[in-house]
Scaffold this motif. Structure first.
Motif, PDB file in Angstrom:
ATOM      1  N   ARG A  67       0.783  -1.089  -0.071  1.00  0.00           N
ATOM      2  CA  ARG A  67       0.311   0.014   0.165  1.00  0.00           C
ATOM      3  C   ARG A  67       0.535   1.094   0.296  1.00  0.00           C
ATOM      4  N   ARG A  68       2.139   1.153  -0.014  1.00  0.00           N
ATOM      5  CA  ARG A  68       2.875   2.398   0.105  1.00  0.00           C
ATOM      6  C   ARG A  68       2.785   3.099  -1.554  1.00  0.00           C
ATOM      7  N   GLU A  69       2.310   4.454  -1.400  1.00  0.00           N
ATOM      8  CA  GLU A  69       1.839   5.301  -2.409  1.00  0.00           C
ATOM      9  C   GLU A  69       3.691   6.502  -2.270  1.00  0.00           C
ATOM     10  N   ASP A  70       3.810   6.719  -3.130  1.00  0.00           N
ATOM     11  CA  ASP A  70       4.645   8.196  -3.559  1.00  0.00           C
ATOM     12  C   ASP A  70       4.159   8.895  -4.280  1.00  0.00           C
ATOM     13  N   GLY A  71       2.893   9.061  -5.001  1.00  0.00           N
ATOM     14  CA  GLY A  71       2.877   9.982  -5.679  1.00  0.00           C
ATOM     15  C   GLY A  71       3.391   9.287  -7.328  1.00  0.00           C
ATOM     16  N   LEU A  72       3.684   8.306  -7.453  1.00  0.00           N
ATOM     17  CA  LEU A  72       4.776   7.770  -8.617  1.00  0.00           C
ATOM     18  C   LEU A  72       4.253   6.291  -8.655  1.00  0.00           C
ATOM     19  N   ARG A  73       4.713   5.838  -7.668  1.00  0.00           N
ATOM     20  CA  ARG A  73       4.403   4.398  -7.794  1.00  0.00           C
ATOM     21  C   ARG A  73       4.020   3.427  -8.356  1.00  0.00           C
ATOM     22  N   THR A  74       2.591   4.187  -8.310  1.00  0.00           N
ATOM     23  CA  THR A  74       1.587   3.055  -8.806  1.00  0.00           C
ATOM     24  C   THR A  74       0.191   4.080  -9.599  1.00  0.00           C
ATOM     25  N   PHE A  75       0.171   3.383 -10.897  1.00  0.00           N
ATOM     26  CA  PHE A  75      -0.779   4.670 -12.154  1.00  0.00           C
ATOM     27  C   PHE A  75      -2.123   3.861 -11.706  1.00  0.00           C
ATOM     28  N   GLY A  76      -3.436   4.397 -11.324  1.00  0.00           N
ATOM     29  CA  GLY A  76      -4.951   4.200 -11.336  1.00  0.00           C
ATOM     30  C   GLY A  76      -5.113   4.053 -12.552  1.00  0.00           C
TER      31      GLY A  76
END
Length: 185
Positions: free
Chosen positions: A100-109
């Motif tokens: 669940r860690r997000e940094d604003g770039l890691r996961t494209f929704g």
């Protein structure tokens, strides 16, 4: 024998997508009026109240397929998840802190991907998906899919997505959706 059309697909940033919001809305309304979604005009309007704010995000990207004469046939859009996203909190079962860690770039929704009925079965959804994700710097893509949307679920699995849980999107009383993730690297 009818020759298969190619359907030009344009990748867009937020300002370009906002200019053609009506095309995105038309595709969404038609595709999601069908079972298992059965969205009403009011539900479509509610969904598109968020579109202008989403399109203003500097990381927003979209893809739009049209016929050669300009009729919209398919669309996809989304943006990277913010570090404080609530997406992970909607899961019915918690996942690891690392997932669940997000940094604003890691996961494209991937917020939406849809093709209007008459143009399905021609590879347009796959091409929209590929166009949207081309040159993506994110590590992964996250989406929700209604499990009753058998064709969509099968396509996502064929493209490499795996189910990581279930959620009720937007904290509503809606049906449970499968939460799926695609590792890009």
């Amino acid at each position: 024998m009818r020759q298969q059309e190619t359907f030009p697909i344009a990748r867009m940033d937020g300002p370009a997508a906002a200019q053609v919001e009506d095309a995105f809305r038309l595709i969404y309304a038609e595709a999601f009026a069908e079972s298992p979604y059965n969205e009403t005009e009011d539900e479509v309007a509610a969904a598109f109240r968020h579109f202008p704010a989403q399109a203003r995000k500097h990381t927003f990207r979209a893809a739009l397929a049209r016929t050669d004469d300009g009729e919209p046939v398919g669309m996809a859009y989304g943006f990277p998840l913010d570090p404080d996203t609530g997406w992970w909190d909607e899961l019915t079962e918690p996942v690891s802190d690392d997932l669940r860690r997000e940094d604003g770039l890691r996961t494209f929704g991937l917020m939406e991907l849809a093709v209007r009925g008459p143009w399905r079965g021609q590879g347009i959804a796959r091409r929209l998906h590929e166009t949207l994700l081309d040159s993506m710097e994110a590590e992964r893509v996250l989406l929700n899919v209604h499990p009753g949307g058998k064709a969509a679920s099968a396509a996502y699995r064929a493209w490499g997505y795996r189910k990581i849980g279930e959620a009720r999107p937007w904290g509503t009383g809606e049906d449970l959706h499968d939460v799926m993730i695609l590792d890009l690297h």
